[in-house]
Write a protein that holds these residues in place. Structure first.
Motif, PDB file in Angstrom:
ATOM      1  N   LEU A 115     -38.603  55.578 -50.532  1.00  0.00           N
ATOM      2  CA  LEU A 115     -38.315  56.978 -50.779  1.00  0.00           C
ATOM      3  C   LEU A 115     -36.957  57.448 -50.384  1.00  0.00           C
ATOM      4  CD1 LEU A 115     -41.651  58.791 -49.692  1.00  0.00           C
ATOM      5  CD2 LEU A 115     -40.692  58.530 -52.001  1.00  0.00           C
ATOM      6  N   TYR A 166     -34.303  55.266 -50.095  1.00  0.00           N
ATOM      7  CA  TYR A 166     -33.402  54.714 -50.945  1.00  0.00           C
ATOM      8  C   TYR A 166     -33.202  55.463 -52.421  1.00  0.00           C
ATOM      9  CZ  TYR A 166     -31.104  50.768 -53.345  1.00  0.00           C
ATOM     10  OH  TYR A 166     -30.045  50.163 -54.162  1.00  0.00           O
ATOM     11  N   ILE A 167     -34.475  55.761 -52.898  1.00  0.00           N
ATOM     12  CA  ILE A 167     -34.583  56.554 -54.190  1.00  0.00           C
ATOM     13  C   ILE A 167     -33.641  57.948 -53.749  1.00  0.00           C
ATOM     14  CG2 ILE A 167     -36.032  58.053 -55.608  1.00  0.00           C
ATOM     15  CD1 ILE A 167     -38.061  55.708 -55.170  1.00  0.00           C
ATOM     16  N   GLN A 168     -33.965  58.606 -52.719  1.00  0.00           N
ATOM     17  CA  GLN A 168     -33.091  59.938 -52.596  1.00  0.00           C
ATOM     18  C   GLN A 168     -31.690  59.598 -52.409  1.00  0.00           C
ATOM     19  OE1 GLN A 168     -35.340  61.706 -48.968  1.00  0.00           O
ATOM     20  NE2 GLN A 168     -37.215  61.642 -50.095  1.00  0.00           N
ATOM     21  N   GLN A 190     -30.346  59.336 -55.538  1.00  0.00           N
ATOM     22  CA  GLN A 190     -30.259  60.806 -56.396  1.00  0.00           C
ATOM     23  C   GLN A 190     -29.064  61.655 -55.883  1.00  0.00           C
ATOM     24  OE1 GLN A 190     -34.357  62.162 -54.937  1.00  0.00           O
ATOM     25  NE2 GLN A 190     -34.884  62.487 -57.061  1.00  0.00           N
ATOM     26  N   TYR A 220     -26.006  59.351 -47.079  1.00  0.00           N
ATOM     27  CA  TYR A 220     -27.160  59.895 -46.831  1.00  0.00           C
ATOM     28  C   TYR A 220     -28.117  58.898 -46.145  1.00  0.00           C
ATOM     29  CZ  TYR A 220     -31.885  61.632 -48.138  1.00  0.00           C
ATOM     30  OH  TYR A 220     -33.272  62.135 -48.236  1.00  0.00           O
ATOM     31  N   VAL A 231     -41.666  63.034 -48.593  1.00  0.00           N
ATOM     32  CA  VAL A 231     -42.154  63.010 -49.870  1.00  0.00           C
ATOM     33  C   VAL A 231     -41.481  64.053 -50.834  1.00  0.00           C
ATOM     34  CG1 VAL A 231     -44.015  62.793 -51.223  1.00  0.00           C
ATOM     35  CG2 VAL A 231     -44.129  61.643 -49.054  1.00  0.00           C
ATOM     36  N   ASN A 271     -39.066  65.936 -50.204  1.00  0.00           N
ATOM     37  CA  ASN A 271     -37.646  65.927 -50.589  1.00  0.00           C
ATOM     38  C   ASN A 271     -36.970  65.436 -51.873  1.00  0.00           C
ATOM     39  OD1 ASN A 271     -35.300  66.989 -49.456  1.00  0.00           O
ATOM     40  ND2 ASN A 271     -34.683  64.838 -48.825  1.00  0.00           N
ATOM     41  N   THR A 272     -37.818  64.312 -52.165  1.00  0.00           N
ATOM     42  CA  THR A 272     -37.418  63.515 -53.559  1.00  0.00           C
ATOM     43  C   THR A 272     -37.598  64.700 -54.725  1.00  0.00           C
ATOM     44  OG1 THR A 272     -38.460  61.663 -52.601  1.00  0.00           O
ATOM     45  CG2 THR A 272     -38.176  61.844 -55.032  1.00  0.00           C
ATOM     46  N   PHE A 273     -38.559  65.441 -54.612  1.00  0.00           N
ATOM     47  CA  PHE A 273     -38.734  66.483 -55.802  1.00  0.00           C
ATOM     48  C   PHE A 273     -37.549  67.437 -55.562  1.00  0.00           C
ATOM     49  CE2 PHE A 273     -42.817  64.357 -55.398  1.00  0.00           C
ATOM     50  CZ  PHE A 273     -43.139  63.814 -56.608  1.00  0.00           C
ATOM     51  N   TRP A 288     -34.306  66.395 -56.698  1.00  0.00           N
ATOM     52  CA  TRP A 288     -34.539  66.199 -58.270  1.00  0.00           C
ATOM     53  C   TRP A 288     -34.416  67.730 -59.009  1.00  0.00           C
ATOM     54  CZ3 TRP A 288     -39.317  63.598 -60.782  1.00  0.00           C
ATOM     55  CH2 TRP A 288     -39.019  63.224 -62.222  1.00  0.00           C
ATOM     56  N   ALA A 325     -29.624  65.852 -47.796  1.00  0.00           N
ATOM     57  CA  ALA A 325     -29.199  65.514 -49.017  1.00  0.00           C
ATOM     58  C   ALA A 325     -27.758  66.569 -48.877  1.00  0.00           C
ATOM     59  CB  ALA A 325     -29.992  66.032 -50.010  1.00  0.00           C
TER      60      ALA A 325
END
Length: 300
Positions: A38, A40-42, A45, A67, A85, A87-89, A92, A258
């Motif tokens: 998560l 790494y994905i963020q 993003q 980040y 979790v 934070n990803t949305f 986005w 972020a």
């Protein structure tokens, strides 16, 4: 260095409680790997957000690096949690918001932004408060239109509508079941030299980044200027989020990572004296490694 199993509290959203229960029977390293994925994905993003909307003069991977460094300053930010979790949305949703500049026929995208915030609220309920920043952001990027605000609110309410239907069909519908309990309190802060160090390494590059943004603001595109204004609003609201449904740790403050990383990226990119960002980078790296290998702050 200290794997930790996923743990949920009664104040966490229904979706995160389900995820936490699903991971209960597995070894803690699985939860840590999910948390790393998560993060790494963020990081990707944040990099996309800064580069796509030209918040920095040239495309760079510095936002993603910043980040990952920022989220390593506090142990709680590297463990799987409801706020992580969600934070990803949230990130986005803000990327989708920035895409609305000068866009015609944006009704569908505005609804999707609200939907992302609604889904985030099912993991970490205070996420719905970011609707305030999104509403202000809409007014900054676009002329005021009442139908767009209504669409945004409908998007946020959609996950709760379907969950309410599910509860109704199972004869369990009630406000207590539909909406998590909201509490307001002051987080308990630890008195530690390591916490002071984390705060300084978070704050100093942020102030440097803010200085360079202000210096180069006139050279930026109008869209980039407006985007930076919204990112600052994003950060100001994110700082207040941990005062709701606080678990007396720093976990909820992951939602500030972020926007902090975006400012940190400017502190690495803009200085004319190239040794300065190098020194900041190695100070942060040494600090993170010292916390993990020398102290016990990563075990709690």
């Amino acid at each position: 260095m200290a794997p930790r199993a996923a743990v949920s509290t009664p104040l966490d959203g229904k979706m995160y409680q389900w995820v936490s229960m699903s991971l209960q029977g597995l070894v803690p390293i699985v939860s840590s790997l999910v948390a790393f994925l998560l993060l790494y994905i963020q990081a990707l993003q944040v990099t996309t957000m800064v580069n796509e909307f030209r918040m920095i003069a040239k495309p760079t991977f510095l936002p993603g690096m910043a980040y990952l460094l920022v989220t390593s300053l506090l142990p709680e930010w590297s463990y799987l949690s409801a706020a992580l979790v969600a934070n990803t949305f949230i990130i986005w949703a803000f990327i989708k918001l920035f895409e609305l500049y000068n866009l015609q026929g944006a009704n569908g995208r505005i609804f999707n932004i609200g939907l992302l915030l609604g889904i985030a609220s099912f993991f970490f309920f205070p996420s719905f408060l970011f609707a305030v920043s999104v509403l202000i952001g809409l007014m900054i990027l676009r002329p005021f239109r009442l139908n767009e605000i209504i669409l945004l609110l409908f998007g946020i309410a959609t996950p709760f509508y379907f969950y309410g239907v599910y509860l109704f069909l199972n004869d369990r519908l009630s406000l207590q079941q539909l909406f998590p309990r909201i509490t307001f309190n002051v987080p308990t802060l630890k008195n530690s030299i390591w916490q002071v160090g984390s705060t300084l390494l978070l704050g100093i590059p942020f102030l440097m980044g803010g200085f360079y943004i202000q210096t180069y603001l006139r050279k930026m595109l109008i869209q980039a200027r407006k985007t930076w204004s919204i990112v600052l609003l994003y950060l100001l609201l994110a700082i207040l989020i941990p005062f709701t449904n606080n678990t007396f740790t720093y976990t909820s403050w992951i939602v500030t990572a972020a926007p902090f990383a975006a400012f940190h990226a400017c502190a690495y990119y803009y200085p004319n004296k190239r040794w300065l960002p190098v020194v900041i980078f190695y100070l942060m790296l040494a600090f993170v490694l010292a916390q993990q290998f020398v102290t016990k702050t990563w075990v709690f």
